[in-house]
Design a protein around this motif. Structure first.
Motif, PDB file in Angstrom:
ATOM      1  N   UNK A   1       0.809  -1.216   0.000  1.00 18.42           N
ATOM      2  CA  UNK A   1       0.000   0.000   0.000  1.00 18.42           C
ATOM      3  C   UNK A   1       0.845   1.270   0.000  1.00 18.42           C
ATOM      4  N   UNK A   2       2.171   1.114  -0.081  1.00 17.81           N
ATOM      5  CA  UNK A   2       3.067   2.266  -0.103  1.00 17.81           C
ATOM      6  C   UNK A   2       3.424   2.618  -1.541  1.00 17.81           C
ATOM      7  N   UNK A   3       3.350   3.912  -1.858  1.00 24.13           N
ATOM      8  CA  UNK A   3       3.766   4.348  -3.198  1.00 24.13           C
ATOM      9  C   UNK A   3       5.266   4.132  -3.363  1.00 24.13           C
ATOM     10  N   UNK A   4       5.718   3.816  -4.562  1.00 25.84           N
ATOM     11  CA  UNK A   4       4.975   3.721  -5.834  1.00 25.84           C
ATOM     12  C   UNK A   4       4.426   2.334  -6.131  1.00 25.84           C
ATOM     13  N   UNK A   5       4.358   1.450  -5.131  1.00 23.07           N
ATOM     14  CA  UNK A   5       3.795   0.124  -5.357  1.00 23.07           C
ATOM     15  C   UNK A   5       4.787  -0.853  -5.947  1.00 23.07           C
ATOM     16  N   UNK A   6       5.861  -1.110  -5.195  1.00 18.59           N
ATOM     17  CA  UNK A   6       6.898  -2.020  -5.683  1.00 18.59           C
ATOM     18  C   UNK A   6       7.198  -3.111  -4.657  1.00 18.59           C
ATOM     19  N   UNK A   7       6.174  -3.569  -3.986  1.00 20.22           N
ATOM     20  CA  UNK A   7       6.354  -4.568  -2.934  1.00 20.22           C
ATOM     21  C   UNK A   7       6.810  -5.902  -3.524  1.00 20.22           C
ATOM     22  N   UNK A   8       7.572  -6.634  -2.716  1.00 15.38           N
ATOM     23  CA  UNK A   8       8.030  -7.971  -3.082  1.00 15.38           C
ATOM     24  C   UNK A   8       7.753  -8.872  -1.885  1.00 15.38           C
ATOM     25  N   UNK A   9       6.976  -9.930  -2.104  1.00 14.74           N
ATOM     26  CA  UNK A   9       6.578 -10.804  -1.006  1.00 14.74           C
ATOM     27  C   UNK A   9       7.150 -12.201  -1.187  1.00 14.74           C
ATOM     28  N   UNK A  10       7.619 -12.766  -0.082  1.00 17.16           N
ATOM     29  CA  UNK A  10       8.096 -14.145  -0.057  1.00 17.16           C
ATOM     30  C   UNK A  10       7.210 -14.944   0.893  1.00 17.16           C
ATOM     31  N   UNK A  11       6.726 -16.064   0.411  1.00 16.08           N
ATOM     32  CA  UNK A  11       5.838 -16.888   1.230  1.00 16.08           C
ATOM     33  C   UNK A  11       6.578 -17.485   2.423  1.00 16.08           C
ATOM     34  N   UNK A  12       5.955 -17.388   3.602  1.00 15.79           N
ATOM     35  CA  UNK A  12       6.495 -18.022   4.801  1.00 15.79           C
ATOM     36  C   UNK A  12       6.047 -19.475   4.865  1.00 15.79           C
ATOM     37  N   UNK A  13       4.729 -19.691   4.841  1.00 16.61           N
ATOM     38  CA  UNK A  13       4.186 -21.051   4.865  1.00 16.61           C
ATOM     39  C   UNK A  13       2.706 -21.003   4.523  1.00 16.61           C
TER      40      UNK A  13
END
Length: 212
Positions: free
Chosen positions: A110-122
């Motif tokens: 939800x933070x600009x400019x919208x470049x989040x990267x997510x890694x699955x935990x489980x």
């Protein structure tokens, strides 16, 4: 001969369902038994309980709400690129998100400019088979309108007000192969819905037939 014509000629021919885009309320879809699908879908049948529509600036997207055994609810739409794919969406709750991802990392969506990267935990039992290992953000605060109506048979209103649909902002992430995704819908009242999405070939639906 004329007697049989009267008997059978007056009967309406049963509607055939051969393409996903023609599905109507109460129709049945049956998924393949392929192990490429989550167990929730594999060799299962679902009934269409509602037809809705998402409206964006340059496109509209029909959504079929599917109800399965034990009232499991899924959402089906068509993603048209070079080919047409099934987009299957599973709604997840806060505790599911907390299991899947680090919440501080998730908040960066939800933070600009919208470049989040997510890694699955489980995974947990609900999300097993639906999630990818890593996701990269693709869309930030895209404005859309949700209509509880079938855009194939009802024209969408061009005017503001209740007929204009419910406004929301869409945040989207995809995995590296773009076969799995996350859709996050933030509504005007602050409510937030999170969906895990799968993109699958249309051949994963092996049968369709009209409901009663």
């Amino acid at each position: 001969m004329s007697f049989f014509k009267k008997m059978f000629g007056s009967e309406q021919k049963q509607r055939a369902v051969t393409q996903v885009k023609d599905l109507q309320i109460n129709d049945i879809v049956v998924f393949t038994d392929s192990f490429a699908l989550p167990s929730l879908l594999r060799d299962q049948q679902f009934q269409v309980s509602a037809v809705n529509c998402y409206e964006y600036e340059h496109r509209t997207q029909t959504e079929w709400v599917l109800i399965g055994q034990s009232d499991v609810e899924l959402f089906l739409s068509l993603e048209v690129d070079d080919k047409t794919y099934l987009k299957l969406s599973l709604k997840v709750e806060h505790h599911d998100v907390e299991t899947l991802f680090n919440l501080d990392a998730f908040s960066e969506v939800f933070d600009e400019p919208g470049q989040a990267f997510l890694t699955r935990q489980s995974d947990n039992d609900h999300t097993q088979g639906w999630s990818g290992e890593e996701y990269k953000q693709q869309a930030f605060a895209q404005v859309g309108f949700f209509h509880r109506k079938d855009n194939r048979v009802t024209q969408l209103s061009q005017f503001e007000g209740s007929e204009a649909g419910e406004q929301f902002e869409l945040y989207t992430l995809y995995d590296q192969d773009e076969t799995r995704g996350i859709d996050i819908e933030v509504w005007e009242d602050g409510d937030t819905d999170v969906f895990l999405t799968l993109f699958r070939p249309t051949t994963d639906i092996v049968d369709m037939y009209p409901g009663s």
